[in-house]
Design a protein around this motif. Structure first.
Motif: not given
Length: 950
Positions: A262-290
């Motif tokens: 996605d070329p929009r910077w706001e979408v990229k920032l929000k995607a990183l925020e959501h990845l940060y939220e998912l990293a806290k409860p389930g880092a062990h569930l992340w797929p390989l290579g993420a």
């Protein structure tokens, strides 16, 4: 004349100390019943402050019932004000006892013909959804309003649906199909679909519903590619995945695709925020290579904000053992990324291992030099880098010299703004290892002299001088001052403003430099406008004067120094009483100085007692006393009893330190450490004296433990004095002469007193500054009708006492410790009534009934109930006291303590009566079978004849 609007109730926001909850509620009730809409609104908006000040269930229940009446009968503006009260008082809503009545009054407006009134009603139901999550009629009203033709009502129904879906599983599942149809329907406006999508994040209570909702949101993403729709949908999917956990791998892949494509910077920032939220409860569930995908993305971007957030996601991920194991190899992309960005002006903390610490230090030194040499000033970046340096020094103190040498070279060649930041870092490092600052003393003194000679100083320069003086105090802690250093500080003080001088003096007494503090406080006592401030400064002047007398070289003997110090402390306590106000009672300060005075008096009395051995010989009957008491120490006569008296007084002083420690719940750790060391000092002295005058007593052999491995700089001089005194005290055991008090033992005791006297006392921070403020307020029922009167209880009955309490916090709640439980103690004791001629048995007065209950606060509110029995008639004193338990299960006796007087009537004593026809030597006692009071219709009275022969 200016026109002034006079309010119908207090403008002080119910903050009057003498205004109780009932008076405040009555005052606001008058405003609610006013005929003017403005006064009604003004009364309504004051209710949140009333709830914060008196958060007791009976008051909150009565208040919200009154507000529900206003909502039912008032106009839409008043209803909107009531809605705001409910939204601001969310944590007090569960204290409503009459929930049905509250809902009934509010629900009556839902049938109004006005869509605005219905909309406000739906919003108020959404605000109180936590206490009524399963009300079916409200669920039905929300569904009906979603089909309304009025957009305001529909938006209110959506808000209520979101709130109820978050609280009720039943509602969330039942609304799934309805919300899906509205989102997919062509007739629903786009802005309304944006509001409906967040409801879907609560549809995670069963697998089928969660799967259906996720499929719906995935289909929405290509159908509605607008930025607002994408952001809301991604947020909904992320919350849904975090709740179910099973969808985390798919959601991570989805977010990574938007991050890369996605070329929009706001979408990229929000995607990183959501990845940060998912990293806290389930880092062990992340797929390989993420994580490699994130690293590849970071390498290809030059946006600082994107880089910072991506590094934040990686920081959370590497806390997982699985991620660390996958990227432990030397050539991993993650290690390469960290090496490339170690000089970034946006540093962050990582949990680094010992390996590679030299590389980290080298990178950090280079970054600090770059930031200080750069033409562009970035004080916030420098502060973050220096925080990392301080953390490294805390981990390993051998790094202190490295960073002190680096910062010392930059201290005299940069402007004031950076000087303050570097001084703060040097102060933090000096607190860990103060001797590392000694090479910088000349540099700091030259800077002080340069700043003191400036004709006009800015606030920044004034603060710089305060920080530099603090560095000098830290560095010279435990060292003797020379004349040039003292004159440099005096020069700064003479060309400084009054508040800065007060801060310098406060820092001086914190590190035990009382002579310079006495000079500064003496010049400030007449420079304040308030009488209370004047006496506070007089207290500080006398206190610092007392401490400077103890290690003064001008006084000839130890007795003179102790005597002068006690005199100064008594003056300080008198001044402190004059400085106290009802809002600032200075209880801790008063008790702290009283205990210090008591300790110095114990030292003085011990010196006098030791001198008795030379001037007061044992009595002639000493041998007889020894034979009668079987106490060989009585052979020395008067000195034995005096030494034992000193032991009791020193023990009492140590107990006072412990009691004060238990009341200091809000004190910082350095203050608690200070009181703990002073108590251990009393214990050490008590053991030393006891070992020479009490049989079987001995001095401890093991080193003193103070509860923490790293003693703070402020307390190091006290600890050194205790350790030195302990080494000297070991000679008492070596010189043990059985039951004989020798001159050598007495001289050792004098030497110990000299060591403890010369130890400079650091005044703790809590004496001047309260960083955490926590108080407990109690409401006890029943209460007497007239204040000061007693509560009457019938004989043979019991009294139910209800204790309600609220925990109030200051600006920084839980800074040092939090309240996890509250212990309520109710003590009942029979009192001896002076008006009664009959004096009670002392054994009865000693009988005390104690009931204790431990409760857990809920949203800073707690309640406890007790049932008290009174075994006999008389007057009882009930004392209710609260103690708190922190998260580490430590008990603190913070109070408060309240008392009530209960009066139980004495049992009636019937005098013997004479019955005609009976012998004169017979006594008859009339006794009612059930009660002393006979109803008029009761004609038969049971008689018991008790005969006694003369």
């Amino acid at each position: 004349m200016l026109g002034v609007r006079v309010s119908a109730f207090n403008e002080n926001g119910l903050g009057e100390p003498d205004q109780d909850a009932n008076s405040a509620l009555t005052e606001l009730d008058k405003g609610l019943r006013s005929g003017k809409v403005g006064e009604q609104c003004e009364a309504i908006v004051r209710f949140p402050k009333l709830f914060e000040k008196y958060p007791f269930p009976i008051l909150i229940n009565a208040s919200l019932l009154k507000l529900s009446d206003v909502f039912r009968m008032g106009n839409n503006f008043l209803r909107l004000c009531v809605l705001r009260v409910c939204q601001q008082s969310e944590k007090h809503l569960d204290k409503i006892s009459n929930v049905d009545e509250f809902v009934r009054r509010i629900y009556s407006v839902i049938h109004s013909n006005d869509p605005i009134a219905r909309a406000v009603t739906l919003r108020i139901f959404g605000a109180v959804a936590a206490i009524i999550p399963e009300r079916q009629q409200i669920h039905h009203s929300i569904r009906s309003s979603l089909d309304s033709h009025d957009s305001v009502e529909v938006e209110a129904a959506i808000y209520a649906a979101i709130q109820f879906a978050a609280q009720s599983k039943t509602f969330a599942i039942s609304m799934c199909n309805k919300v899906s149809d509205m989102i997919q329907g062509q007739s629903t406006p786009a802005n309304m679909k944006l509001q409906l999508i967040p409801i879907l994040q609560y549809m995670h209570h069963d697998t089928n519903t969660a799967s259906m909702v996720r499929s719906l949101c995935i289909d929405l993403l290509p159908s509605y590619p607008a930025q607002d729709f994408v952001l809301v949908t991604l947020n909904t999917l992320t919350q849904l995945a975090a709740a179910t956990l099973v969808d985390i791998p798919r959601q991570v892949n989805l977010l990574l695709s938007y991050l890369k494509n996605d070329p929009r910077w706001e979408v990229k920032l929000k995607a990183l925020e959501h990845l940060y939220e998912l990293a806290k409860p389930g880092a062990h569930l992340w797929p390989l290579g993420a994580i490699d995908d994130i690293v590849d993305f970071v390498k290809g971007t030059k946006q600082t904000r994107i880089l910072t957030q991506a590094l934040g996601v990686i920081q959370v991920l590497v806390e997982s053992p699985r991620m660390c194991h996958e990227h432990r190899v030397a050539g991993s992309k993650l290690k390469e990324l960290c090496s490339n960005h170690c000089y970034s002006p946006q540093p962050f903390q990582e949990n680094l291992e010992t390996d590679g610490a030299d590389d980290v230090i080298a990178a950090l030194e280079t970054l600090i030099l770059l930031l200080t040499f750069s033409n562009e000033k970035h004080p916030s970046h420098l502060k973050v880098a220096l925080k990392c340096a301080v953390r490294l020094c805390e981990a390993k103190q051998e790094y202190c010299e490295v960073f002190v040498e680096l910062l010392g070279t930059r201290l005299d060649s940069i402007d004031s703004e950076f000087t303050i930041v570097i001084c703060e870092a040097l102060g933090a490092i000096g607190g860990l290892k103060p001797e590392t600052l000694l090479p910088l003393v000349d540099t700091v003194l030259s800077l002080l002299t340069a700043h003191a000679q400036l004709p006009d100083t800015t606030p920044l320069q004034t603060r710089t001088k305060t920080m530099l003086c603090t560095l000098i105090f830290q560095t010279l802690s435990g060292y003797k001052w020379n004349e040039s250093t003292y004159n440099s500080i005096i020069m700064v003080v003479d060309n400084n403003n009054l508040w800065a001088n007060y801060c310098i003096a406060r820092a001086a007494v914190r590190y035990g430099h009382h002579k310079i503090a006495h000079y500064i406080f003496e010049g400030l006592t007449e420079q304040v406008s308030s009488e209370h401030f004047h006496f506070w400064l007089v207290c500080l002047k006398e206190m610092s004067g007392a401490e400077s007398q103890l290690y003064s070289e001008e006084s000839s003997t130890l007795v003179n120094r102790l005597d002068m110090a006690v005199i100064h402390y008594n003056k300080a306590i008198a001044a402190l009483k004059a400085a106290s106000t009802p809002s600032h009672n200075l209880t801790f300060q008063t008790e702290y100085m009283k205990i210090r005075t008591e300790f110095l008096q114990c030292l003085l009395q011990l010196i006098y007692t030791c001198n008795i051995l030379c001037i007061v010989p044992p009595p002639a009957i000493a041998a007889t006393i020894v034979q009668n008491t079987r106490d060989e120490y009585q052979r020395h006569g008067y000195i034995t009893n005096q030494l034992r008296k000193c032991v009791k007084e020193i023990k009492n002083c140590g107990d006072l330190h412990w009691k004060l420690y238990q009341t200091a719940f809000d004190a910082d750790p350095a203050t608690l450490e200070n009181m703990q060391i002073l108590q251990q000092m009393c214990v050490l002295l008590e053991q030393c004296v006891e070992s020479i005058c009490v049989g079987g007593a001995k001095v401890r052999d093991e080193p003193i433990e103070f509860g923490s491995k790293n003693i703070r700089l402020e307390s190091q001089q006290l600890v050194k004095a205790c350790e030195t005194a302990l080494k000297v005290a070991q000679r008492l055991a070596e010189d043990g002469s059985g039951s004989t008090i020798t001159h050598k033992q007495v001289e050792i005791i004098k030497a110990i007193v000299e060591i403890l006297t010369n130890a400079s006392l650091p005044i703790p921070r809590y004496f001047f500054q309260v960083l955490q403020c926590t108080s407990v307020k109690l409401a006890i029922s029943p209460q007497p009708r007239v204040l000061g009167e007693f509560i009457s209880v019938q004989a043979g009955s019991q009294l139910a006492v209800k204790v309600e309490g609220v925990i109030q916090h200051g600006m920084k709640p839980g800074l040092f410790r939090r309240i996890s439980e509250v212990i309520i103690t109710v003590t009942s004791q029979l009192q001896n009534n002076a008006k009664n001629k009959e004096v009670l048995d002392p054994k009865l007065l000693e009988q005390v009934s104690v009931l204790t209950q431990t409760v857990t606060p809920h949203k800073d509110f707690f309640t406890a109930q007790f049932l008290l029995a009174f075994p006999r008639g008389g007057q009882y004193l009930l004392a209710v006291e609260a103690s708190v338990v922190d998260e580490h299960s430590n008990t603190w006796k913070t109070g408060p303590r309240s008392s009530l007087t209960v009066k139980v009537p004495e049992e009636a004593k019937l005098a013997p009566i004479s019955v005609p026809g009976m012998a004169n030597n017979a006594n008859v006692i009339l006794m009612a079978e059930d009660s002393l009071f006979i109803r008029p219709h009761q004609k038969k009275i049971r008689l018991s004849l008790i005969f006694s022969s003369s």
